[in-house]
Design an enzyme around this catalytic site. Structure first.
Site, PDB file in Angstrom:
ATOM      1  N   ASP A   8       0.841  -1.191   0.000  1.00 49.96           N
ATOM      2  CA  ASP A   8       0.000   0.000   0.000  1.00 49.96           C
ATOM      3  C   ASP A   8       0.881   1.248   0.000  1.00 49.96           C
ATOM      4  OD1 ASP A   8      -2.204   1.707   0.404  1.00 49.96           O
ATOM      5  OD2 ASP A   8      -2.028   1.514   2.585  1.00 49.96           O
ATOM      6  N   ASP A  10      -0.434   5.057   0.715  1.00 52.50           N
ATOM      7  CA  ASP A  10      -0.775   6.045   1.751  1.00 52.50           C
ATOM      8  C   ASP A  10      -0.760   5.395   3.126  1.00 52.50           C
ATOM      9  OD1 ASP A  10      -1.267   7.736  -0.383  1.00 52.50           O
ATOM     10  OD2 ASP A  10      -3.382   7.201  -0.449  1.00 52.50           O
ATOM     11  N   ASP A 130      -2.456  -0.517   5.791  1.00 52.70           N
ATOM     12  CA  ASP A 130      -2.879  -0.012   7.107  1.00 52.70           C
ATOM     13  C   ASP A 130      -4.401  -0.078   7.283  1.00 52.70           C
ATOM     14  OD1 ASP A 130      -3.163   2.082   5.192  1.00 52.70           O
ATOM     15  OD2 ASP A 130      -3.297   3.545   6.815  1.00 52.70           O
TER      16      ASP A 130
END
Lengths: 171, 171
Positions: A8, A10, A130
């Site tokens: 990922d 961001d 996240d």
């Protein structure tokens, strides 16, 4: 055959929280503290967060999370890496994310970048993310990268607090 | 659970060949004929094709292939559709492709768009594409959309010449 590692952007490579803290201070004059927003979704921690994200430069100017470049360069020699980033909700982010990766991770090939809406159809052996919405349906091994919004629960995912921990787990 | 249907953009939804013909005529004054380029890779049919693709507006102004909108709207009610388009080699195309889809296929949600370099990690039940490099490694059912570069061989894929044929096969 190398294992396919999906990463990922961001909140894992790019420090979008630092951008939120900065913009919130600039726009409202209020300094939000890390401890104030533990366990809160981004939209609850920063009520204007969608407006912030639509700002030109939000993604382009985000700082790189500590040690990500060095560890990624090592991982890239051993794993089949793809950067998988949700970008379609914010189309201004498409080019910014591409340029950001070119600047900070020049050793990644353009073939390794996937900008999507949903991550559901993108499959691999390992996912570092996240957000539970991406980790929970993933069928391979999962690493939950600590950010304020995901603290206090882990949904059965293996938690890592920083890139040195990722290095320890994957290298 | 609906089947996941992955659909390529250039040469399947967007008539990029028409753009090549137009630009070739404008730049070189030469009208390339369809019959002259059968079986030729795009780079052999149009030696300047990479330059054309980098032109602003190349993707944004591409015409929609006949009947694609009507058939896609029907398919979208039955299948879990994702548009999967190679875009990273031409970063100018990222925003253009997003805007083009918004204009011509407004019934598609942004969650249904994936812009990538390699399509290898994107998995589904069915893939419609015009390139063997995407179709050959795909593990599900494949539909080969006819374009000049793929004529003369099918590598075992089921060939469709137009969107009415896709409608017949999938609906």
């Amino acid at each position: 055959m190398p294992k396919r590692l999906l990463i990922d952007m961001d909140g894992v490579l790019a420090d979008t929280y630092l951008q939120f803290f900065r913009l919130e201070a600039t726009v409202t004059g209020k300094q939000v503290l890390h401890n104030d927003i533990i366990g809160l979704a981004e939209g609850d921690a920063f009520p204007n967060y969608k407006k912030y994200i639509h700002n030109d430069g939000f993604f382009r100017d985000a700082p790189v999370i500590d040690d990500a470049v060095e560890v990624m360069e090592k991982l890239n020699k051993i794993y089949e890496i793809f950067i998988v980033s949700s970008a379609m909700e914010f189309p201004n982010s498409l080019r910014e994310k591409y340029d950001w990766l070119q600047e900070h991770f020049p050793f990644l090939h353009w073939k390794q970048i996937i900008l999507c809406g949903s991550k559901i159809p993108v499959q691999g052996d390992i996912l570092i993310d996240d957000h539970f919405k991406n980790l929970d349906p993933f069928q391979g091994k999962t690493l939950l990268f600590t950010q304020p919004h995901n603290m206090g629960r882990d949904n059965g995912h293996y938690r890592v607090d920083n890139w040195r921990e990722i290095e320890g787990v994957l290298l």
